[in-house]
Write an enzyme that holds these catalytic residues in place. Structure first.
Site, PDB file in Angstrom:
ATOM      1  N   LYS A  34     -19.271  -4.292  -7.241  1.00 44.74           N
ATOM      2  CA  LYS A  34     -19.359  -5.740  -7.083  1.00 44.74           C
ATOM      3  C   LYS A  34     -20.642  -6.250  -7.718  1.00 44.74           C
ATOM      4  CE  LYS A  34     -16.740  -5.706  -2.853  1.00 44.74           C
ATOM      5  NZ  LYS A  34     -17.049  -4.420  -2.236  1.00 44.74           N
ATOM      6  N   GLU A  75       0.331   9.461   1.923  1.00 48.08           N
ATOM      7  CA  GLU A  75       1.070   8.573   2.842  1.00 48.08           C
ATOM      8  C   GLU A  75       2.358   8.036   2.222  1.00 48.08           C
ATOM      9  OE1 GLU A  75      -2.138   8.623   2.305  1.00 48.08           O
ATOM     10  OE2 GLU A  75      -3.313   7.918   4.012  1.00 48.08           O
ATOM     11  N   TRP A  86     -15.794  -8.378  -9.574  1.00 43.06           N
ATOM     12  CA  TRP A  86     -15.491  -6.951  -9.528  1.00 43.06           C
ATOM     13  C   TRP A  86     -15.450  -6.339 -10.925  1.00 43.06           C
ATOM     14  CZ3 TRP A  86     -10.980  -6.352  -5.446  1.00 43.06           C
ATOM     15  CH2 TRP A  86     -11.500  -6.652  -4.179  1.00 43.06           C
ATOM     16  N   THR A 134      -4.582  13.945   5.106  1.00 43.59           N
ATOM     17  CA  THR A 134      -5.302  13.330   3.973  1.00 43.59           C
ATOM     18  C   THR A 134      -6.760  13.716   4.102  1.00 43.59           C
ATOM     19  OG1 THR A 134      -5.629  11.323   5.218  1.00 43.59           O
ATOM     20  CG2 THR A 134      -3.770  11.359   3.712  1.00 43.59           C
TER      21      THR A 134
HETATM   22  P1  ADP Z   1      -6.845  12.241  -1.172  1.00 43.69           P
HETATM   23  O1  ADP Z   1      -7.528  11.101  -0.480  1.00 43.69           O
HETATM   24  O2  ADP Z   1      -6.841  13.518  -0.467  1.00 43.69           O
HETATM   25  O3  ADP Z   1      -7.151  12.325  -2.624  1.00 43.69           O
HETATM   26  P2  ADP Z   1      -4.246  11.395  -1.921  1.00 43.69           P
HETATM   27  O4  ADP Z   1      -3.883  12.460  -2.854  1.00 43.69           O
HETATM   28  O5  ADP Z   1      -3.223  10.887  -1.007  1.00 43.69           O
HETATM   29  O6  ADP Z   1      -5.355  11.862  -0.993  1.00 43.69           O
HETATM   30  O7  ADP Z   1      -4.929  10.230  -2.729  1.00 43.69           O
HETATM   31  C1  ADP Z   1      -4.300   9.024  -2.986  1.00 43.69           C
HETATM   32  C2  ADP Z   1      -5.207   8.147  -3.772  1.00 43.69           C
HETATM   33  O8  ADP Z   1      -5.494   8.723  -5.045  1.00 43.69           O
HETATM   34  C3  ADP Z   1      -4.610   6.804  -4.116  1.00 43.69           C
HETATM   35  O9  ADP Z   1      -4.725   5.902  -3.055  1.00 43.69           O
HETATM   36  C4  ADP Z   1      -5.430   6.404  -5.327  1.00 43.69           C
HETATM   37  O10 ADP Z   1      -6.681   5.865  -4.955  1.00 43.69           O
HETATM   38  C5  ADP Z   1      -5.686   7.713  -6.006  1.00 43.69           C
HETATM   39  N1  ADP Z   1      -4.734   7.888  -7.110  1.00 43.69           N
HETATM   40  C6  ADP Z   1      -3.601   8.605  -7.120  1.00 43.69           C
HETATM   41  N2  ADP Z   1      -3.014   8.571  -8.331  1.00 43.69           N
HETATM   42  C7  ADP Z   1      -3.794   7.792  -9.115  1.00 43.69           C
HETATM   43  C8  ADP Z   1      -3.732   7.361 -10.485  1.00 43.69           C
HETATM   44  N3  ADP Z   1      -2.762   7.731 -11.291  1.00 43.69           N
HETATM   45  N4  ADP Z   1      -4.712   6.550 -10.918  1.00 43.69           N
HETATM   46  C9  ADP Z   1      -5.718   6.158 -10.120  1.00 43.69           C
HETATM   47  N5  ADP Z   1      -5.836   6.548  -8.848  1.00 43.69           N
HETATM   48  C10 ADP Z   1      -4.895   7.347  -8.343  1.00 43.69           C
END
Ligand code: ADP
Length: 542
Positions: free
Chosen positions: A439, A331, A444, A186
């Site tokens: 915040k 994850e 929020w 990640t």
């Molecule tokens: P990176 O941190 O490399 O971007 P990921 O691809 O695993 O890794 O990112 C996951 C995160 O991306 C999620 O925890 C969320 O915050 C965000 N995310 C993924 N899909 C969406 C979505 N459709 N809308 C909003 N946030 C999203």
């Protein structure tokens, strides 16, 4: 108990064996780094994967060893997916857009024995090779004709030469379905990247989940173009799920600009595509500028970051393409929710239906979700209460490679780091990443909601909303926006556009226009970088 069902391990190689047997003639088409278009069938892909398994054995790769890739979406990368996992080794797909130091860190941390890479990354690998301590063999994913005459990479091998030295008489071994198959780091916005290990069992179960009708709805009638890279959370499982159902696969290689993606969709009669909002922005720009439409594309999966409702509307109203908004994370293999409608929602008037689609969707069986308050108390699914989102299931990480960062679980649940609401129908809405929440006066404000409104303005191309320090309210929202080429809008006009769409106290305090916004290696808005860029910014009157 006697007479119970067979205990057959769920292995990744079974997917491609099944595809060869049942969909042997179905094509896998790739735009290549070398510049051409490559096409072959599942039958040939499987034969080449078996051949590649022998190549890997010859290079000394054993059960449990890691093999790194720096590669675009293409047939050779697909072969590596199946051959590496198929012999019980682990494919570590590295995002080439990361900073060189991060790539070095990842490869060393993963202890990759072999590194396979596309021609595009020759200069990168030449630079990094002296620091890649564990790598014993470098393999360039190309043929003899494209091998460089000279290179500083030690004993650089040619993929097609290695393949020519083997035949495809190979039986896939059977082993415990809980064996690790793939490894993806990640991006780690703070600290070092952390490795997520996918197993055979979790990958096969996730592919079943992804293919379900209310998830990605994949079938043998589809031609699927994953724009999402194979180094970004396994291209959202498409190389597995498409193989499971025998869908035609279309790989774009490095050609991700709007024009190339559009032409490939048309030429290969693509029915479904998937990617992050940023790539669709480029595609939509191309369509609008050239006044062209899609002839076969029916569905597009958009996720990775919030898909603005304006984008859903444009796809559906102007181009007849249904958007499936999806949420997940590396994850989670990565799928968590997909925004498909139920009968009740499908019958709603259009605007209300679009509002449902703008949410991140419903959980897929296999993903349990709950939202909790700061004290860990579970919150109701009423679409209003929002809290930290936790998940649980057979394709969700229990920790990180080498226990990096300690045990992340809370009473057996994985904390996503996202803040969300869930409504009575089970639709999840992400309001923010917990670190991006604004915040204000103890309450929020959702940055995603405010961004969605900004990009619905006809003159706005892209927008990010961040919280900036305020003496009285702690933080207040600031809009940072990019205007569309040739379009004008002032700060006051944009703020006026918010009126009536949000509670008064959510009104952004200011707007800053910039020529472009920073993005992460996976194409998402990088608010971390943006906050750094704007660290000297002060709100008017603050
Ligand atoms: P990176 O941190 O490399 O971007 P990921 O691809 O695993 O890794 O990112 C996951 C995160 O991306 C999620 O925890 C969320 O915050 C965000 N995310 C993924 N899909 C969406 C979505 N459709 N809308 C909003 N946030 C999203």
């Amino acid at each position: 108990m006697q007479g119970l069902m067979m205990d057959v391990p769920l292995l990744i190689t079974d997917l491609i064996r099944f595809a060869e047997r049942n969909h042997g003639d179905t094509e896998i088409v790739s735009k290549t780094v070398e510049g051409g278009l490559h096409r072959y069938t599942y039958r040939e892909a499987h034969a080449r994967a078996r051949r590649l398994a022998k190549v890997l054995h010859a290079l000394g790769v054993k059960l449990g060893d890691r093999v790194g890739t720096l590669a675009w979406n293409g047939y050779r990368h697909y072969e590596l997916y199946y051959a590496i996992s198929g012999i019980g080794a682990v494919i570590n797909t590295i995002n080439p857009r990361l900073f060189p130091d991060q790539i070095t860190y990842i490869s060393n941390h993963a202890e990759n024995q072999v590194l396979c890479f596309d021609l595009s990354f020759m200069p990168l690998v030449e630079k990094l090779a002296p620091q890649l301590k564990s790598v014993k063999h470098y393999v360039l994913l190309t043929d003899r004709a494209h091998m460089p005459a000279q290179t500083s990479i030690p004993k650089l091998k040619c993929y097609e030469d290695l393949m020519d030295q083997q035949d495809d008489r190979f039986e896939w071994p059977s082993f415990d379905e809980r064996t690790a198959a793939a490894l993806c780091y990640t991006s780690g916005t703070t600290g070092n990247p952390k490795g997520v290990l996918f197993g055979h069992r979790s990958t096969v179960l996730h592919a079943y989940g992804a293919a379900l009708p209310d998830a990605l709805n994949l079938s043998a009638l589809d031609a699927v173009l994953p724009v999402v890279p194979m180094f970004h959370a396994n291209a959202w499982s498409l190389p597995y799920a498409c193989t499971m159902v025998g869908a035609k696969m279309v790989f774009p290689g490095p050609h991700l600009d709007g024009k190339s993606v559009y032409e490939l969709i048309e030429q290969e009669k693509v029915t479904l595509s998937a990617g992050v909002p940023t790539v669709w922005l480029m595609l939509l720009q191309h369509l609008a500028a050239n006044k062209v439409k899609f002839s076969t594309l029916k569905r597009t999966v958009i996720g990775g970051s919030a898909c603005p409702p304006a984008m859903i509307r444009t796809f559906q109203d102007d181009y007849g393409v249904t958007v499936f908004h999806a949420w997940g994370m590396t994850e989670m293999s990565p799928l968590g929710t997909v925004g498909s409608l139920k009968t009740k929602q499908a019958q709603l008037p259009k605007d209300q239906r679009y509002a449902v689609q703008a949410k991140q969707g419903r959980g897929i069986f296999g993903v349990e979700m709950k939202i909790v308050d700061e004290g860990g108390k579970e919150l109701p699914w009423d679409g209003k209460a929002f809290g930290d989102l936790l998940v649980k299931g057979p394709w969700i990480a229990s920790g990180y490679m080498k226990s990096e960062g300690g045990d992340p679980l809370k009473d057996g649940w994985f904390p996503t780091g996202d803040v969300a609401t869930i409504d009575a129908e089970g639709y999840l809405q992400i309001t923010d990443r917990s670190k991006d929440v604004i915040k204000s006066g103890g309450e929020w404000i959702s940055s995603i909601d405010l961004e969605n409104i900004a990009v619905a303005h006809p003159a706005i191309q892209e927008a990010a909303v961040i919280g900036v320090k305020h003496p009285k309210w702690d933080e207040r929202p600031l809009v940072v926006a990019v205007k569309k080429a040739g379009q004008e809008v002032t700060r006051d006009e944009l703020l006026k556009f918010y009126e009536g769409k949000i509670a008064k106290w959510w009104m952004p305090d200011d707007v800053v226009f910039v020529p472009e916004l920073p993005h992460t290696a996976t194409g998402k808005l990088s608010k971390l970088t943006l906050r750094q860029q704007l660290k000297d910014y002060r709100l008017p009157g603050a």
